[in-house]
Scaffold this active site. Sequence first.
Site, PDB file in Angstrom:
ATOM      1  N   GLU A 190       0.540 -36.905  28.521  1.00  0.00           N
ATOM      2  CA  GLU A 190      -0.375 -35.848  28.092  1.00  0.00           C
ATOM      3  C   GLU A 190      -1.756 -36.398  27.743  1.00  0.00           C
ATOM      4  O   GLU A 190      -2.609 -35.675  27.238  1.00  0.00           O
ATOM      5  CB  GLU A 190       0.227 -35.073  26.902  1.00  0.00           C
ATOM      6  CG  GLU A 190       1.528 -34.375  27.266  1.00  0.00           C
ATOM      7  CD  GLU A 190       1.974 -33.304  26.271  1.00  0.00           C
ATOM      8  OE1 GLU A 190       1.482 -33.307  25.131  1.00  0.00           O
ATOM      9  OE2 GLU A 190       2.822 -32.473  26.653  1.00  0.00           O
ATOM     10  N   TYR A 212       0.852  -1.179   0.000  1.00  0.00           N
ATOM     11  CA  TYR A 212       0.000   0.000   0.000  1.00  0.00           C
ATOM     12  C   TYR A 212       0.890   1.231   0.000  1.00  0.00           C
ATOM     13  O   TYR A 212       1.707   1.416   0.896  1.00  0.00           O
ATOM     14  CB  TYR A 212      -0.894   0.011   1.236  1.00  0.00           C
ATOM     15  CG  TYR A 212      -1.924   1.128   1.189  1.00  0.00           C
ATOM     16  CD1 TYR A 212      -3.182   0.897   0.660  1.00  0.00           C
ATOM     17  CD2 TYR A 212      -1.612   2.415   1.616  1.00  0.00           C
ATOM     18  CE1 TYR A 212      -4.125   1.909   0.576  1.00  0.00           C
ATOM     19  CE2 TYR A 212      -2.539   3.436   1.532  1.00  0.00           C
ATOM     20  CZ  TYR A 212      -3.794   3.183   1.014  1.00  0.00           C
ATOM     21  OH  TYR A 212      -4.706   4.196   0.923  1.00  0.00           O
ATOM     22  N   GLU A 266      11.449   5.030  17.196  1.00  0.00           N
ATOM     23  CA  GLU A 266      11.536   4.551  15.818  1.00  0.00           C
ATOM     24  C   GLU A 266      12.924   4.870  15.247  1.00  0.00           C
ATOM     25  O   GLU A 266      13.629   3.996  14.778  1.00  0.00           O
ATOM     26  CB  GLU A 266      10.453   5.243  14.980  1.00  0.00           C
ATOM     27  CG  GLU A 266      10.426   4.780  13.532  1.00  0.00           C
ATOM     28  CD  GLU A 266       9.528   5.654  12.665  1.00  0.00           C
ATOM     29  OE1 GLU A 266       9.154   6.776  13.091  1.00  0.00           O
ATOM     30  OE2 GLU A 266       9.220   5.229  11.536  1.00  0.00           O
ATOM     31  N   HIS A 294      -1.420 -40.766  19.799  1.00  0.00           N
ATOM     32  CA  HIS A 294      -0.050 -40.329  19.527  1.00  0.00           C
ATOM     33  C   HIS A 294       0.936 -41.452  19.865  1.00  0.00           C
ATOM     34  O   HIS A 294       1.846 -41.754  19.092  1.00  0.00           O
ATOM     35  CB  HIS A 294       0.304 -39.095  20.374  1.00  0.00           C
ATOM     36  CG  HIS A 294      -0.275 -37.808  19.863  1.00  0.00           C
ATOM     37  ND1 HIS A 294      -1.617 -37.577  19.763  1.00  0.00           N
ATOM     38  CD2 HIS A 294       0.328 -36.664  19.432  1.00  0.00           C
ATOM     39  CE1 HIS A 294      -1.821 -36.356  19.291  1.00  0.00           C
ATOM     40  NE2 HIS A 294      -0.661 -35.775  19.074  1.00  0.00           N
ATOM     41  N   ASN A 321      -3.708   5.779   6.274  1.00  0.00           N
ATOM     42  CA  ASN A 321      -4.475   6.506   7.293  1.00  0.00           C
ATOM     43  C   ASN A 321      -5.210   5.531   8.222  1.00  0.00           C
ATOM     44  O   ASN A 321      -5.002   4.319   8.157  1.00  0.00           O
ATOM     45  CB  ASN A 321      -5.452   7.479   6.625  1.00  0.00           C
ATOM     46  CG  ASN A 321      -6.485   6.762   5.763  1.00  0.00           C
ATOM     47  OD1 ASN A 321      -6.688   5.548   5.893  1.00  0.00           O
ATOM     48  ND2 ASN A 321      -7.132   7.494   4.894  1.00  0.00           N
ATOM     49  N   SER A 362       5.477   9.231  12.766  1.00  0.00           N
ATOM     50  CA  SER A 362       6.932   9.128  12.785  1.00  0.00           C
ATOM     51  C   SER A 362       7.518   9.722  14.072  1.00  0.00           C
ATOM     52  O   SER A 362       6.945  10.642  14.650  1.00  0.00           O
ATOM     53  CB  SER A 362       7.447   9.895  11.572  1.00  0.00           C
ATOM     54  OG  SER A 362       8.659   9.382  11.157  1.00  0.00           O
ATOM     55  N   GLN A 402     -10.834  -0.110   1.012  1.00  0.00           N
ATOM     56  CA  GLN A 402     -11.208  -0.899  -0.175  1.00  0.00           C
ATOM     57  C   GLN A 402      -9.973  -1.509  -0.849  1.00  0.00           C
ATOM     58  O   GLN A 402     -10.040  -2.616  -1.395  1.00  0.00           O
ATOM     59  CB  GLN A 402     -12.045  -0.075  -1.166  1.00  0.00           C
ATOM     60  CG  GLN A 402     -11.410   1.200  -1.709  1.00  0.00           C
ATOM     61  CD  GLN A 402     -11.586   2.408  -0.794  1.00  0.00           C
ATOM     62  OE1 GLN A 402     -11.849   2.281   0.409  1.00  0.00           O
ATOM     63  NE2 GLN A 402     -11.429   3.601  -1.356  1.00  0.00           N
TER      64      GLN A 402
END
Lengths: 424, 424
Positions: free
Chosen positions: B407, B121, B319, B412, B206, B229, B183
């Site tokens: 267990e 994007y 950052e 198993h 945004n 930022s 979208q």
Amino acid sequence: MKVINKSDLKSLKRSVDQGTEEQRKAVQEIIAQVKRRGDEAVKEYTVRFDQAVLKSLRVSQEEFEQAYESLEGEMVQILQEAADNIYSFHEKQRSSSWFDSAEDGTILGQKVTPIEAAGVYVPGGTAAYPSSVFMNVIPAQVAGVGRVVMVTPPGPDGEVPAGVLVAAQMIGVDDVYKVGGAQAIAALAYGTETIPSVDKITGPGNVFVALAKREVFGDVDIDMIAGPSEIAILADDHAHASEIAADLLSQAEHDARSSSVLVTTSERLGKAVEKEVQKQLNTLPRADIARQSVENYGMIVLCDSWEEALDTVNKMAPEHLEIVSKEPFQDLGKIKHAGAIFLGPYSSEPIGDYFAGPNHVLPTNGTARFSSPLNVDDFVKKSSVISYSSQALQNNADKIARFARLEGLEAHARAVETRKERWK
Amino acid sequence: MKVINKSDLKSLKRSVDQGTEEQRKAVQEIIAQVKRRGDEAVKEYTVRFDQAVLKSLRVSQEEFEQAYESLEGEMVQILQEAADNIYSFHEKQRSSSWFDSAEDGTILGQKVTPIEAAGVYVPGGTAAYPSSVFMNVIPAQVAGVGRVVMVTPPGPDGEVPAGVLVAAQMIGVDDVYKVGGAQAIAALAYGTETIPSVDKITGPGNVFVALAKREVFGDVDIDMIAGPSEIAILADDHAHASEIAADLLSQAEHDARSSSVLVTTSERLGKAVEKEVQKQLNTLPRADIARQSVENYGMIVLCDSWEEALDTVNKMAPEHLEIVSKEPFQDLGKIKHAGAIFLGPYSSEPIGDYFAGPNHVLPTNGTARFSSPLNVDDFVKKSSVISYSSQALQNNADKIARFARLEGLEAHARAVETRKERWK
């Protein structure tokens, strides 16, 4: 088990419980309460959801010792050997900081630092697995995480299964708290008077745990949200039906929503496996669960060619994949997506659940398309390192300034130009 | 700029827009519509939100060519050099599949496979950055991702900024679609007639983009949800006030919610930077944005000792971190959390935004505690490989079966025992 052709693959069902809007609201309320009232809220929820009245949230040294005594010595040794294997595999995943120094004096690199604190959720009830303790804690320890905190729901008697406590203590985790559900995730994310906050939470749980992890994601990191366990077995005519059936059932016994799928080019094998599954089901203690799983999510997919079978498996991106074929190593390169790949006739999937060394926390529900087994890298983070030289600055300042102006960021351009001016 | 002592650090504010319940509902509706009606819904939303009526969603070859012609040749060269640097750094991040073979014949390993398709994007409007194209696409390409798809919102004229198109074409991305907002994220996650679905979505946007990424997470992977930022500059008396001020402002001009913080032991520097910031602000084209940012989120933190200053920076987990001190390389080992670390007087932060090579997609809002810069590993996934030998099976089957029974998982245990029996 349903037998289908490859073209009907869309009928392959997987069950993912996303939770209802009501459950999400309940989880948000629990998180808000734990954030606001800390231990008090945690204890109230533990009474309400686990029917346990706790004096202390933290597991005491005495409880650890009792757990140890309740387990046979030989069992303790087996756990230790499994832990050793898991350490050994994960040690190989460790990555190092690196740098590259250019002739103009510039140094660029990547610094690797462990996460400071990690939290592990170990489910309670019938799914209280010592192996979950190993698989979640060991990668964090190998990464160098400073503090590993464990949470697990108590039974109504206020106790935690012995196997879980022994496993924890054996690998040096004594920060264990008796709390489960969304309240445990909230406590790990935001801390309470007793339970320390952590930077990353891993481990499987029910829908409330999953929803809570989704809510706190961003404030802390989480591992993938796990769906029910899955296996796909890719087999040709070389496979033995009884072994394939046993492996399918070992997945099916986990959960009525687990999925076990055989993908094969051999009609003979498909038919034989179908019969074997029914036969072996009759004598399984967890037959009820396994039968539901096999009936609703089990499947035998018959393919016309080996290429088609490989393609089918890649479309599924299964959590566990067994390849039982004439030359499984030749097939390995054709597998694009799978959490763990078990090659050849001896590599029964449960070997990976407990003992071989690789992690059993694996991407489910097709997320192997983009996710990996839990690993050491999940508990470190990287920082880029940039040390520009004076020469590099002189050579490149104008270009950088022009690039910045192309993006309309004048202050960026000036920051570089100011320096070029001063240091020339 | 507010000047505070370290003890007042809690007044350090960061702005994270989590979105409202109403926005979340709107995003869910958009996703549902795109899932159901595909291109038709995408085009409707593009009219509604971007005021653009599009004939075709996909950017045409003609549009690429026009973009190319509109950019000066020298600018194209600068972009190319930046791309080369970014490729060069990211090539070093590539990781290999590995295996380990034991004497008993067992092979354990980790297979690395690229994600099949990634979506990027690229925001539109005033923040249409060619550098975002490079920073998101190049790691995916180096990882070996087969298909990289780009989306970016068109202006009301139906066009996309030339710089973005040139950057995309320069590095071989021609799968570019004119769609933005929730979208676009829905289209990338679930596909439409025109826009292919991908396995992972990266790139900033945004609040609607962020909410949509959160919604589709799990069906596809996403990168971290980016906040505004930030920069922290750790400086002692060796730093030049005008340079520090310029770097603080280069962060502040991004967004009124960006945060720029100086952490210093030098009162002289603190005062001088405060004055310089005001002075430089007067001549900045984006002074309005930068001034708001500095007034609301800017800060000068005065510390009594260098240890205290380092501790402050680690608590912030910024950052971007610049270290402008007497011996910055000696401080590097003491930094626990930061997205990118810029060492020394020549390493102005904008150098990393465009040109040096490391990624500029970095963890914000303290998530450097557990997250890394966008990197090649984000576009691969690992599969564990387990090939147990017959000897290992004979030696370990009983132990594995006992562990399974501890267990409570009988199927198993039997899966392993059946094999031990047959292959002995």
